[in-house]
Design a protein around this motif. Structure first.
Motif, mmCIF file in Angstrom:
data_model
loop_
_atom_site.group_PDB
_atom_site.id
_atom_site.type_symbol
_atom_site.label_atom_id
_atom_site.label_comp_id
_atom_site.label_asym_id
_atom_site.label_seq_id
_atom_site.Cartn_x
_atom_site.Cartn_y
_atom_site.Cartn_z
ATOM 1 N N THR A 82 0.654 -0.913 0.132
ATOM 2 C CA THR A 82 -0.054 0.119 0.169
ATOM 3 C C THR A 82 0.624 0.583 0.047
ATOM 4 O O THR A 82 2.165 1.044 0.222
ATOM 5 C CB THR A 82 -1.162 -0.003 0.892
ATOM 6 N N ARG A 83 0.100 2.501 -0.530
ATOM 7 C CA ARG A 83 1.286 3.614 -0.234
ATOM 8 C C ARG A 83 0.736 4.364 0.147
ATOM 9 O O ARG A 83 -0.822 4.706 0.589
ATOM 10 C CB ARG A 83 0.483 3.849 -1.991
ATOM 11 N N GLU A 84 1.386 5.344 0.925
ATOM 12 C CA GLU A 84 1.046 5.592 2.478
ATOM 13 C C GLU A 84 -0.250 7.262 1.786
ATOM 14 O O GLU A 84 -1.169 7.223 2.969
ATOM 15 C CB GLU A 84 2.391 6.435 3.575
ATOM 16 N N LEU A 127 -3.723 7.414 3.871
ATOM 17 C CA LEU A 127 -4.340 9.018 4.712
ATOM 18 C C LEU A 127 -5.694 9.843 4.627
ATOM 19 O O LEU A 127 -6.499 9.604 4.980
ATOM 20 C CB LEU A 127 -2.826 10.181 4.040
ATOM 21 N N ASP A 128 -5.716 9.316 3.041
ATOM 22 C CA ASP A 128 -6.880 9.712 2.164
ATOM 23 C C ASP A 128 -8.498 9.445 3.403
ATOM 24 O O ASP A 128 -8.887 9.915 3.677
ATOM 25 C CB ASP A 128 -7.644 9.756 0.992
ATOM 26 N N ARG A 129 -7.955 7.438 3.646
ATOM 27 C CA ARG A 129 -9.406 7.657 3.940
ATOM 28 C C ARG A 129 -9.085 7.376 5.922
ATOM 29 O O ARG A 129 -9.658 6.700 6.001
ATOM 30 C CB ARG A 129 -8.996 5.604 3.104
ATOM 31 N N ILE A 130 -7.863 7.409 5.818
ATOM 32 C CA ILE A 130 -7.578 6.806 7.091
ATOM 33 C C ILE A 130 -8.659 8.541 7.898
ATOM 34 O O ILE A 130 -9.608 8.521 8.890
ATOM 35 C CB ILE A 130 -6.246 7.345 8.043
ATOM 36 N N ARG A 131 -8.506 9.566 7.531
ATOM 37 C CA ARG A 131 -8.650 11.181 7.477
ATOM 38 C C ARG A 131 -10.469 10.902 7.450
ATOM 39 O O ARG A 131 -11.560 11.406 8.261
ATOM 40 C CB ARG A 131 -8.114 11.837 7.427
#
Length: 411
Positions: free
Chosen positions: A125-127, A131-135
């Motif tokens: 996976t690419r960080e 990050l988008d889905r984490i937020r």
């Protein structure tokens, strides 16, 4: 053992399910997403891609975008578009494409099983994509797009699914792309106990599609553990929304390749180079798909060729033996100079759902050569994951796509 739990689902009303359901957020660019939601105020894509609610001056990853996603979700719940089940249940999700039926169990998988590799991966996976889905998940306190998981055949679970599919569905509709979607609730306590028990005896579950969504959900869960040091492990943030399909249910389509140029070779020189590792047979202008593994269909300058891998390049290694690896190692890399297909701008990837005509069109318009692949099998995917290895990028294309917004897991 795998922990696969029922959960108190938030779901749309039966009448609005067809309007709410949306394709996964990552199949659209921003312009396409804005167009898709323009005439449907119920579309879940408005929540999954909340930048559609702003003009282009607001960045896709602006804090206001995630706040808007939460606001839209809360509004749809307040308006009764979404309702929350009183008790934890499993669900059956049936998809029909071209007469072929594919049925899975909607449930929540354990972040510990992901960390401990009971749930196995086959892609990096690419960080920046995580990050988008984490937020999004953290701001909404909800997982909205299910992870596509696969497991080996289980007859006892099949018996429950067959029995439940005789009940009244909780939704049933055919989407604009002609894919049928039907959902059922599993609320019988004995069925729930049995499904949980059967999964507890399964040692390997595999991510088929949705590696970035899975990684994001897990990272949000781990973050909430840090924020709640007294956590018990039973909180909903310890689990992530999934749809689990048995291996025989799945259809993998090829992920085809097109390349912009021949890296300085003439067509004749290129064919001579290819012939060093593949037997090359000229077919003509009749488009065709490879008939078996270790064969590739190639299109160049209006002509189709059949490439058959020579014995000396075949491998029993789980990754090196994949057709996509044979092509990458012996043609794309060695001849065309595409060392990293993830970043090289000269290559593009075309999902098999687009067909061979799309390969021909691209070669007429902006590409020089196309390669139509034989589909990677689910057994090959399992073998790569079991070996702890990673597949090359764009090795599998799953159809049909799971719809987002039909099942939501609050954390």
């Amino acid at each position: 053992m795998a922990i696969i739990n029922p959960f108190p689902c938030i779901k749309p009303t039966k009448e609005l399910a067809s309007k709410v359901a949306a394709l996964p957020y990552d199949v659209y660019n921003r312009k396409e997403a804005c167009e898709a939601v323009k005439d449907n105020t119920y579309s879940f894509l408005r929540i999954d891609r909340a930048e559609t609610q702003f003009d282009d001056s607001v960045d896709t990853y602006d804090e206001r975008v995630y706040a808007k996603a939460k606001e839209l979700l809360e509004n749809m719940k307040a308006e009764g578009i979404y309702v929350k089940e009183e008790h934890p249940c499993y669900y059956v999700y049936e998809l029909t494409m071209d007469g072929r039926v594919q049925t899975g169990i909607v449930a929540c998988a354990s972040i510990d099983d992901y960390v401990n590799n009971v749930i196995k991966k086959h892609e990096n996976t690419r960080e920046e994509k995580e990050l988008d889905r984490i937020r999004h998940v953290d701001t909404c306190s909800a997982q909205t797009g299910p992870i596509f998981l696969a497991y080996r055949r289980n007859e006892r679970i099949n018996e429950v699914i067959g029995r439940v599919k005789k009940q009244e569905p909780i939704f049933s509709f055919t989407a604009e792309d002609e894919i049928g979607h039907v959902g059922y609730r599993i609320d019988n306590s004995e069925d729930i106990r049995m499904i949980q028990e059967e999964f507890s005896g399964i040692q390997e579950i595999y991510i088929a599609d949705g590696h970035h969504r899975a990684a994001s959900a897990v990272k949000v869960g781990l973050k909430r553990r840090q924020e709640n040091p007294g956590y018990t492990g039973d909180e909903e943030f310890n689990f992530f929304l999934s749809v689990l399909f048995q291996e025989q249910e799945l259809m993998i389509m090829p992920y085809n390749r097109v390349v912009k140029d021949l890296n300085g070779f003439t067509e004749e020189e290129f064919l001579e180079e290819v012939a060093k590792t593949f037997e090359v047979k000229k077919i003509g202008n009749r488009a065709f798909e490879p008939e078996r593994k270790e064969k590739i269909a190639m299109y160049m300058d209006g002509i189709w060729y059949e490439l058959t891998a020579r014995a000396e390049i075949l491998s029993r290694d789980a990754v090196e033996g994949l057709d996509v690896s044979l092509l990458q190692n012996n043609v794309l890399g060695r001849i065309l100079g595409i060392a990293d297909p993830r970043t090289d701008k000269r290559i593009d990837f075309i999902g098999g759902i687009r067909g061979l005509k799309e390969l021909e069109r691209r070669c007429r318009e902006d590409m020089k050569v196309a390669f139509a692949m034989y589909p990677t099998s689910i057994q090959e995917l399992f073998a790569v994951a079991d070996a702890g290895q990673l597949m090359p990028p764009k090795s599998t294309w799953f159809e049909p796509k799971l719809r987002s917004g039909l099942f939501i897991h609050e954390i």
